[in-house]
Design an enzyme around this catalytic site. Structure first.
Site, mmCIF file in Angstrom:
data_model
loop_
_atom_site.group_PDB
_atom_site.id
_atom_site.type_symbol
_atom_site.label_atom_id
_atom_site.label_comp_id
_atom_site.label_asym_id
_atom_site.label_seq_id
_atom_site.Cartn_x
_atom_site.Cartn_y
_atom_site.Cartn_z
ATOM 1 N N HIS A 134 -10.452 2.831 -0.572
ATOM 2 C CA HIS A 134 -10.627 2.374 0.802
ATOM 3 C C HIS A 134 -11.402 1.060 0.748
ATOM 4 O O HIS A 134 -12.436 0.886 1.370
ATOM 5 C CB HIS A 134 -11.344 3.426 1.648
ATOM 6 N N HIS A 141 0.824 -1.209 0.000
ATOM 7 C CA HIS A 141 0.000 0.000 0.000
ATOM 8 C C HIS A 141 0.863 1.265 0.000
ATOM 9 O O HIS A 141 0.527 2.245 -0.672
ATOM 10 C CB HIS A 141 -0.910 -0.013 1.232
#
Length: 766
Positions: free
Chosen positions: A112, A66
């Site tokens: 998200h 990430h």
């Protein structure tokens, strides 16, 4: 100033002291932190010693997929990122382009996904909060939000729960902060059953000379934590987002952040005032990996070091360890670099907005990321290797044989169908992928701040720029089925459709931010999808002159080994020089001519028709001619500029019949009929419901149809007059060589606008 290379060890005698209660570093603990043995060896090389537990956590977060982009960075370098109008490209919180007249636009899209799969309301809400902070930390005031959403089929109770929670989370957060949501997209498909995709995009307006970057410049300057206090929510969220989900996902619930939009609004205003005050030299959101990523990235950009005392960080829970404080992803927090002697001024501005500002460290000249807990050093790492030294990989990519077989499937048995075209048409109209998405955007405030020129429901959202004649248009686009069946073509189509949507409202496509949602890159067929999609995106963006100014990669969107469809979402912005030339998708007047730009073809692969009518995702996606798409863009923009066009609408999911229905129904207040004749020698299914690319429906006054077609020919674009806009009472009429249909407009309207509300109200289809 100096900093060490990533191969330098820590200075002699500065080994951090072990902390009571910290676990011993074992191979199992390293693996739990998502680090491979070779990556751990590299950490030993950088430090010249064993890491402390806190240092292991820091490396784990910063070298997660990430934050570190370890499996994507090499391929992302293939994307075009520069143009004369690009002020800031990839590498900062958001991209920035020049709008002229001393104004600039900051914009970014972020995902998200994992948090929203666990806790849909807070996952989506905090996704909006994070993307707002990415934009206003550049010095831009957010002026609009868009979203790109993917869910499984709405027949599933869990999917309805996720869908409802996500939409409420997006709506509530954006509404409370006071930012209009001007558009987006959603797709429902079993390919997303296990993992919803939640991408949020924000655009913000600023003066060119007010641009600020996330830099920790100026040795001796003070690091200040501003905004909300730090809690235990979101700890190791970056690592969580770099893993597959499983049946144990519920155990990850504590890792989902909790948002407070009212604090966000105060932080937005305080940050913009700080930026304009001259008291600070840098500012950055504490997003993924929290204080760790923010401080190390700011130091890395400036070639400086940072020193932080965790005891000085305001916390909302007692007994928090340095590990927890550094890796917390609590929301509504920023790290500010204040000029020496200006700390009181920073506090005064924050206090004005009822927020805290605490001095937590300073900028140093030794290039180290040093963390203290009072007098004890708990982490000391060369700063640059944290954001820049993450190992990167280029893996073998091999296409799945299963996908190859699906793409090669003979679709000729599906070219004709049992029953009437009207029956098939009505079944498509009530597909949640075709039906109106007003159930979603009516939960959003779409006009707050009163600059919205075009609300959701059309081809793109449009925001006026006050004090000028200009407006900004924005859209998000991707068809995951196309990318699944042929990744390079599917990604090209995503870019092309985004551009078509912008030109249909009268905007010149200008720049792109992307959100690349894929499964595990450790699997060769997923890495193949990613590589091919990036190559397709790069080719289209280069040809369209729409540079990529930044974005996000979201890997590991899998549940129990089942990956989502590869979904490289394109967020594209465009500029209207004259907002008065804004064009809508709905037909405007009875008697207007309907002109089709582009050719109908015999293509059904990946279509909504195959999915809804035959429960099938197969065949090659429609072919895309990028040069032809560019000519089409120029033709539509030229026609709008010359005042020839009354409406314009991209032909996409559901094909020509569904695009005509959307033009006829508009927002449902005053629908109009159509009478269309198609003489193409094509199978009925492909002609009515095929999703051939490079097509736009335009309407114009009947006496201007010939001029419209002549303009199209001058641009090298096929065109033809296919019908007329009629009274609503005349219904929706389509004729082909082999079939025809006439449908009552009221029946269409009921299906189109009521399908999603009825499903959500009733808890599913009967």
């Amino acid at each position: 100033m100096s900093h060490r290379s990533e191969h330098d060890g820590a200075p002699p005698g500065s080994t951090p002291a072990p902390r009571e209660g910290d676990p011993t570093i074992t191979p199992e603990l390293v693996e739990e932190h998502g680090l491979s043995p070779s990556e751990y060896d590299r950490i030993l090389e950088i430090l010249g010693r064993e890491p402390t537990f806190t240092e292991l956590g820091v490396f784990s977060a910063m070298w997660s997929e990430h934050c570190g982009y370890k499996n994507s960075k090499r391929l992302l370098r293939l994307l075009p990122t520069e143009a004369p109008w690009v002020i800031q490209g990839p590498g900062e919180n958001a991209g920035v382009i020049d709008l002229g007249e001393g104004l600039a636009l900051a914009f970014k899209i972020e995902s998200h996904n994992h948090p929203s799969a666990v806790e849909p309301y807070q996952g989506a809400a905090t996704g909006v909060g994070g993307i707002l902070r990415d934009v206003f930390t550049m010095g831009a005031r957010p002026i609009a939000i868009l979203d790109s959403l993917r869910f499984g089929d709405l027949d599933s109770g869990r999917v309805r729960y996720l869908f409802d929670g996500v939409v409420r989370g997006i709506g509530d957060y954006g509404n409370c902060v006071g930012i209009p949501n001007i558009g987006g997209e959603v797709q429902f498909d079993r390919g997303y059953e296990g993992n919803p995709i939640i991408n949020a995009m924000c655009i913000g307006l600023m003066k060119v000379d007010e641009l600020i970057k996330g830099e920790a410049a100026g040795v001796g300057n003070t690091l200040m934590a501003v905004g909300a206090r730090t809690g235990r929510d979101g700890i190791h969220g970056a690592t969580f987002a770099s893993e597959e989900l499983s049946e144990d996902t519920e155990a990850s619930r504590p890792q989902v952040q909790v948002g407070d939009p009212f604090t966000e609004k105060l932080l937005l205003e305080a940050s913009l005032e700080l930026i304009r005050s001259g008291h600070i030299v840098g500012i950055q959101d504490m997003g993924a990996a929290g204080l760790t990523s923010t401080a190390s990235e700011m130091a890395g950009r400036s070639g400086t070091g940072v020193e932080i005392d965790t005891l000085a960080v305001p916390v909302r829970e007692p007994g928090m360890t340095p590990y927890e404080i550094l890796l917390s992803e609590s929301q509504e927090r920023m790290l500010v670099v204040a000029k020496v002697g200006h700390e009181a001024d920073v506090r005064a501005i924050l206090e004005k907005w009822e927020l805290e500002a605490a001095a937590v460290g300073q900028v140093t000249d030794d290039g180290m990321f040093r963390v203290r807990e009072g007098d004890r050093v708990v982490a000391e790492i060369p700063a640059l290797p944290l954001p820049e030294g993450c190992p990167t990989y280029e893996r073998e990519g091999v296409e799945s044989e299963e996908v190859q077989a699906l793409r090669k499937m003979d679709l000729s048995p599906y070219e004709e169908f049992e029953g009437s075209p009207a029956d098939v048409f009505m079944r498509l109209l009530e597909s949640p992928n075709i039906a109106s998405k007003s159930w979603i955007y009516r939960q959003y405030d779409t006009t707050v701040r009163t600059s919205t020129a075009l609300r959701p429901g059309g081809d793109a959202g449009v925001i006026r720029i006050r004090g000028t004649t200009k407006a900004v248009a924005a859209t998000t686009d991707c068809n995951g089925r196309y990318v699944y069946l042929e990744p390079r073509t599917g990604a090209m189509i995503a870019v092309a459709e985004a551009a078509r949507n912008l030109v249909c409202v009268g905007a010149l496509p200008t720049a792109v931010t992307n959100n690349l949602n894929f499964g595990s890159p450790l699997k060769s067929h997923i890495y193949y999808q990613f590589r091919e999609a990036v190559l397709g995106m790069a080719e289209a963006c280069k040809l369209f002159e729409t540079p990529v100014t930044g974005g996000n990669v979201s890997f590991f969107n899998e549940t129990d080994g089942e990956a989502i469809y590869p979904t490289p979402v394109i967020g594209m912005v465009g500029i209207l020089d004259d907002v008065e030339k804004l064009t809508r998708h709905a037909f405007q007047s009875v008697g207007d001519a309907i002109v089709l730009l582009g050719d109908n073809t015999n293509e059904l692969g990946g279509s909504e028709y195959l999915y809804v009518i035959h429960d099938l995702v197969a065949g090659p996606p429609p072919a895309v001619d990028l040069l032809g798409e560019r000519r089409l863009q120029h033709a539509v923009l030229a026609a709008i500029q010359k005042g020839l066009v009354k409406s314009a609408h991209d032909v996409s999911e559901g094909g020509l019949a569904c695009a005509l229905a959307e033009c006829a129904l508009g927002e449902g207040e005053a629908p109009l009929g159509v009478d269309v004749t198609l003489d193409d020698p094509l199978p009925t299914a492909a002609l009515l419901f095929g999703e051939a690319q490079g097509r736009v429906l335009v309407s114009c006054a009947a006496n201007r149809a010939e001029k419209m077609q002549r303009l199209a020919r001058d641009h090298g674009v096929p065109s033809r007059l296919i019908g007329t806009v009629t009274e609503a009472a005349s219904g929706f009429v389509m004729h082909t060589k082999s079939a025809g249909m006439k449908v009552d407009l009221n029946s269409m309207k009921a299906l189109f606008f009521d399908t999603i509300p009825n499903i959500m109200d009733a808890g599913g289809r009967e």
